[in-house]
Design an enzyme around this catalytic site. Structure first.
Site, PDB file in Angstrom:
ATOM      1  N   THR A 281     -17.664   6.687   2.717  1.00  0.00           N
ATOM      2  CA  THR A 281     -17.428   5.714   3.792  1.00  0.00           C
ATOM      3  C   THR A 281     -18.620   4.777   3.904  1.00  0.00           C
ATOM      4  O   THR A 281     -19.768   5.221   3.741  1.00  0.00           O
ATOM      5  CB  THR A 281     -17.144   6.398   5.148  1.00  0.00           C
TER       6      THR A 281
ATOM      7  N   ASN B 128     -21.893   9.364  -1.792  1.00  0.00           N
ATOM      8  CA  ASN B 128     -21.428   7.977  -1.934  1.00  0.00           C
ATOM      9  C   ASN B 128     -21.947   7.455  -3.271  1.00  0.00           C
ATOM     10  O   ASN B 128     -22.951   7.945  -3.791  1.00  0.00           O
ATOM     11  CB  ASN B 128     -21.962   7.107  -0.782  1.00  0.00           C
TER      12      ASN B 128
ATOM     13  N   HIS C 130      -7.432   7.555  12.107  1.00  0.00           N
ATOM     14  CA  HIS C 130      -6.881   6.194  12.034  1.00  0.00           C
ATOM     15  C   HIS C 130      -5.385   6.199  11.736  1.00  0.00           C
ATOM     16  O   HIS C 130      -4.838   5.182  11.304  1.00  0.00           O
ATOM     17  CB  HIS C 130      -7.643   5.365  10.979  1.00  0.00           C
TER      18      HIS C 130
ATOM     19  N   ASN D  61      -8.959   7.961   6.491  1.00  0.00           N
ATOM     20  CA  ASN D  61      -7.949   7.491   5.547  1.00  0.00           C
ATOM     21  C   ASN D  61      -6.539   7.702   6.094  1.00  0.00           C
ATOM     22  O   ASN D  61      -6.276   8.640   6.839  1.00  0.00           O
ATOM     23  CB  ASN D  61      -8.099   8.215   4.207  1.00  0.00           C
TER      24      ASN D  61
ATOM     25  N   ARG E   4       0.829  -1.215   0.000  1.00  0.00           N
ATOM     26  CA  ARG E   4       0.000   0.000   0.000  1.00  0.00           C
ATOM     27  C   ARG E   4       0.859   1.259   0.000  1.00  0.00           C
ATOM     28  O   ARG E   4       0.510   2.262  -0.619  1.00  0.00           O
ATOM     29  CB  ARG E   4      -0.957  -0.030   1.190  1.00  0.00           C
TER      30      ARG E   4
HETATM   31  C1  BJW Z   1     -17.238   5.916  -3.108  1.00  0.00           C
HETATM   32  C2  BJW Z   1     -16.507   5.899  -4.272  1.00  0.00           C
HETATM   33  C3  BJW Z   1     -16.436   7.104  -4.956  1.00  0.00           C
HETATM   34  C4  BJW Z   1     -16.404   3.951  -3.498  1.00  0.00           C
HETATM   35  N1  BJW Z   1     -17.056   8.172  -4.467  1.00  0.00           N
HETATM   36  N2  BJW Z   1     -17.863   6.980  -2.647  1.00  0.00           N
HETATM   37  C5  BJW Z   1     -19.361  -0.045  18.322  1.00  0.00           C
HETATM   38  C6  BJW Z   1     -20.204  -0.911  17.659  1.00  0.00           C
HETATM   39  C7  BJW Z   1     -19.704  -2.015  16.977  1.00  0.00           C
HETATM   40  C8  BJW Z   1     -18.350  -2.279  16.960  1.00  0.00           C
HETATM   41  C9  BJW Z   1     -17.502  -1.437  17.610  1.00  0.00           C
HETATM   42  C10 BJW Z   1     -18.007  -0.329  18.280  1.00  0.00           C
HETATM   43  N3  BJW Z   1     -16.947   0.347  18.822  1.00  0.00           N
HETATM   44  C11 BJW Z   1     -15.817  -0.296  18.508  1.00  0.00           C
HETATM   45  C12 BJW Z   1     -16.119  -1.378  17.779  1.00  0.00           C
HETATM   46  C13 BJW Z   1     -15.117  -2.335  17.260  1.00  0.00           C
HETATM   47  C14 BJW Z   1     -14.455  -1.908  15.983  1.00  0.00           C
HETATM   48  C15 BJW Z   1     -15.512  -1.797  14.894  1.00  0.00           C
HETATM   49  O1  BJW Z   1     -15.929  -0.753  14.483  1.00  0.00           O
HETATM   50  N4  BJW Z   1     -15.946  -2.928  14.369  1.00  0.00           N
HETATM   51  C16 BJW Z   1     -16.987  -2.935  13.336  1.00  0.00           C
HETATM   52  C17 BJW Z   1     -16.363  -3.260  11.985  1.00  0.00           C
HETATM   53  C18 BJW Z   1     -18.005  -3.951  13.740  1.00  0.00           C
HETATM   54  N5  BJW Z   1     -13.735  -0.655  16.146  1.00  0.00           N
HETATM   55  C19 BJW Z   1     -12.504  -0.610  16.637  1.00  0.00           C
HETATM   56  O2  BJW Z   1     -11.928  -1.628  16.995  1.00  0.00           O
HETATM   57  C20 BJW Z   1     -11.855   0.751  16.773  1.00  0.00           C
HETATM   58  N6  BJW Z   1     -11.273   0.907  18.061  1.00  0.00           N
HETATM   59  C21 BJW Z   1     -12.011   1.105  19.138  1.00  0.00           C
HETATM   60  O3  BJW Z   1     -13.210   1.251  19.094  1.00  0.00           O
HETATM   61  O4  BJW Z   1     -11.287   1.163  20.315  1.00  0.00           O
HETATM   62  C22 BJW Z   1     -11.966   0.894  21.510  1.00  0.00           C
HETATM   63  C23 BJW Z   1     -11.850  -0.603  21.756  1.00  0.00           C
HETATM   64  C24 BJW Z   1     -10.768  -1.044  22.492  1.00  0.00           C
HETATM   65  C25 BJW Z   1     -10.658  -2.419  22.760  1.00  0.00           C
HETATM   66  C26 BJW Z   1     -11.596  -3.315  22.236  1.00  0.00           C
HETATM   67  C27 BJW Z   1     -12.646  -2.847  21.430  1.00  0.00           C
HETATM   68  C28 BJW Z   1     -12.760  -1.475  21.193  1.00  0.00           C
HETATM   69  C29 BJW Z   1     -10.695   0.891  15.790  1.00  0.00           C
HETATM   70  C30 BJW Z   1     -11.119   0.897  14.367  1.00  0.00           C
HETATM   71  C31 BJW Z   1      -9.883   0.979  13.477  1.00  0.00           C
HETATM   72  C32 BJW Z   1     -10.209   0.794  12.006  1.00  0.00           C
HETATM   73  N7  BJW Z   1      -9.016   0.609  11.281  1.00  0.00           N
HETATM   74  C33 BJW Z   1      -9.072   0.451   9.848  1.00  0.00           C
HETATM   75  C34 BJW Z   1      -7.645   0.117   9.343  1.00  0.00           C
HETATM   76  C35 BJW Z   1      -6.755   1.372   9.379  1.00  0.00           C
HETATM   77  C36 BJW Z   1      -5.384   1.095   8.880  1.00  0.00           C
HETATM   78  C37 BJW Z   1      -5.358   0.747   7.419  1.00  0.00           C
HETATM   79  O5  BJW Z   1      -5.723   1.565   6.564  1.00  0.00           O
HETATM   80  O6  BJW Z   1      -4.948  -0.363   7.138  1.00  0.00           O
HETATM   81  O7  BJW Z   1      -9.542   1.665   9.237  1.00  0.00           O
HETATM   82  S1  BJW Z   1     -10.273  -0.747   9.283  1.00  0.00           S
HETATM   83  C38 BJW Z   1     -10.728   0.126   7.826  1.00  0.00           C
HETATM   84  O8  BJW Z   1     -12.138   0.508   7.903  1.00  0.00           O
HETATM   85  C39 BJW Z   1      -9.933   1.440   7.855  1.00  0.00           C
HETATM   86  C40 BJW Z   1     -10.956   2.446   7.418  1.00  0.00           C
HETATM   87  O9  BJW Z   1     -10.587   3.737   7.847  1.00  0.00           O
HETATM   88  C41 BJW Z   1     -12.221   1.928   8.045  1.00  0.00           C
HETATM   89  C42 BJW Z   1     -13.475   2.434   7.416  1.00  0.00           C
HETATM   90  O10 BJW Z   1     -13.587   2.019   6.089  1.00  0.00           O
HETATM   91  P1  BJW Z   1     -14.161   3.004   4.990  1.00  0.00           P
HETATM   92  O11 BJW Z   1     -13.251   4.147   4.838  1.00  0.00           O
HETATM   93  O12 BJW Z   1     -15.565   3.312   5.289  1.00  0.00           O
HETATM   94  O13 BJW Z   1     -14.003   2.127   3.661  1.00  0.00           O
HETATM   95  P2  BJW Z   1     -15.005   1.031   3.053  1.00  0.00           P
HETATM   96  O14 BJW Z   1     -14.238   0.246   2.049  1.00  0.00           O
HETATM   97  O15 BJW Z   1     -15.704   0.280   4.099  1.00  0.00           O
HETATM   98  O16 BJW Z   1     -16.111   1.915   2.314  1.00  0.00           O
HETATM   99  C43 BJW Z   1     -15.803   2.691   1.165  1.00  0.00           C
HETATM  100  C44 BJW Z   1     -17.050   3.447   0.761  1.00  0.00           C
HETATM  101  O17 BJW Z   1     -16.737   4.292  -0.318  1.00  0.00           O
HETATM  102  C45 BJW Z   1     -18.205   2.535   0.307  1.00  0.00           C
HETATM  103  O18 BJW Z   1     -19.398   2.960   0.944  1.00  0.00           O
HETATM  104  C46 BJW Z   1     -18.290   2.790  -1.202  1.00  0.00           C
HETATM  105  O19 BJW Z   1     -19.605   2.702  -1.715  1.00  0.00           O
HETATM  106  C47 BJW Z   1     -17.769   4.197  -1.283  1.00  0.00           C
HETATM  107  N8  BJW Z   1     -17.169   4.572  -2.549  1.00  0.00           N
HETATM  108  N9  BJW Z   1     -16.001   4.582  -4.438  1.00  0.00           N
HETATM  109  C48 BJW Z   1     -17.763   8.043  -3.288  1.00  0.00           C
HETATM  110  N10 BJW Z   1     -15.733   7.158  -6.113  1.00  0.00           N
END
Ligand code: BJW
Length: 254
Positions: free
Chosen positions: A199, A224, A130, A113, A79
């Site tokens: 997102t 989106n 993040h 991002n 990446r």
């Molecule tokens: C377009 C397009 C175009 C395409 N124009 N649009 C509450 C409820 C449930 C779960 C949890 C909660 N609180 C915490 C959790 C657990 C967990 C979580 O959320 N899990 C869920 C998945 C169920 N969260 C965490 O663990 C977080 N930490 C935390 O809460 O700490 C407290 C804790 C401590 C101890 C135990 C538990 C909790 C941390 C989250 C970290 C996320 N990290 C990542 C990786 C980052 C590093 C890397 O890049 O490698 O972040 S995961 C990944 O997902 C990345 C992204 O930032 C993130 C979001 O993804 P995003 O950006 O939305 O991308 P996509 O692919 O999902 O969507 C793309 C969108 O674009 C789509 O909608 C397309 O349609 C659209 N699109 N082309 C406009 N041209």
């Protein structure tokens, strides 16, 4: 809340969004991987996404890194190499335009991002909740270093203490950087208009910012290509690629 999609034309939705945005004193934005898709960077979820061929838990958790740091570094080094080949697209530039119009004191860009493309496009008040893959963090002495997009070793070591480095990003189950997250919450709670771009809104706590904005009385505009988990609770949904829709929104403000 937006009217059912089939009752409002894209042009009317754009006009309504522009009207809301024009009337806002403070603006906050949340971006996700979709805004960088048109720069050539893969999103996470869905067909062709970064998670395809990888189990999330194999590459984006602290446990995965402890188990197989070589695999995790291969994923991030690929990446980082991709990042060296891409540049911001019109969507990133449109958000930088909006910041210039409102001024950095009244405009905040919260991004999930880790690619740094917003800053490259000229955005100033960027909150990287993040982290960033341009920075590495030592697993021993915790020193954080900016390594840009330079090629790193398969298992890069800290120049100061020799311990293994890791990408300075937030993995699942890890806490978000406290000060950055606090600023993001403050900015969103104070804004009148919250723009949510590219997102899936499935990852928390980032997705919770949408509820915070609504609770505090802000209007929420989403951009989106398809409806997301957030779409049922936004005021205007602008369906289309952000590289097209955001410049149109900026033009509609004039
Ligand atoms: C377009 C397009 C175009 C395409 N124009 N649009 C509450 C409820 C449930 C779960 C949890 C909660 N609180 C915490 C959790 C657990 C967990 C979580 O959320 N899990 C869920 C998945 C169920 N969260 C965490 O663990 C977080 N930490 C935390 O809460 O700490 C407290 C804790 C401590 C101890 C135990 C538990 C909790 C941390 C989250 C970290 C996320 N990290 C990542 C990786 C980052 C590093 C890397 O890049 O490698 O972040 S995961 C990944 O997902 C990345 C992204 O930032 C993130 C979001 O993804 P995003 O950006 O939305 O991308 P996509 O692919 O999902 O969507 C793309 C969108 O674009 C789509 O909608 C397309 O349609 C659209 N699109 N082309 C406009 N041209």
């Amino acid at each position: 809340m937006h009217p059912p999609i089939d009752q409002e034309s894209p042009t009317d939705a754009l006009r309504r969004a522009a009207r809301i945005l024009r009337g806002a004193t403070r603006v906050a934005v949340l971006t996700g991987a979709g805004i960088s898709a048109e720069s050539g960077l893969a999103t996470f979820r869905g067909a062709g996404g970064l998670w395809e061929g990888h189990r999330v838990e194999d590459v984006a958790t602290p446990r995965a890194f402890r188990r197989d740091p070589g695999l995790v570094w291969r994923f991030y080094n690929l990446r980082r190499a991709a990042l060296a080949q891409v540049s911001p697209n019109p969507g990133h530039h449109a958000l930088a335009d909006l910041e210039r119009r409102w001024g950095s004191d009244a405009f905040a860009l919260v991004t999930q991002n880790v690619d740094g493309l917003h800053q490259q496009a000229g955005s100033q008040n960027v909150l990287e909740i993040h982290g960033t893959i341009r920075h590495v963090r030592c697993t021993g002495c915790e020193a954080i270093t900016d390594r840009g997009t330079e090629a790193l070793a398969d298992l890069p070591a800290c120049e100061a203490c020799g311990q293994l480095l890791r990408p300075n990003v937030v993995w699942f189950e890890e806490a978000l950087p406290e000060a950055v997250w606090k600023r993001a919450e403050d900015e969103v709670a104070r804004c009148d208009c919250f723009l949510v771009v590219g997102t899936s809104a499935v990852v928390y706590p980032a997705a919770g910012l949408i509820d915070l904005a609504r609770m505090e009385g802000a209007a929420v505009i989403e951009v989106n290509v398809v409806p997301s988990q957030a779409s049922s609770r936004v005021d205007v949904l602008l369906l289309g690629p952000s590289g097209t829709v955001l410049p149109e929104l900026v033009n509609a403000l004039a």
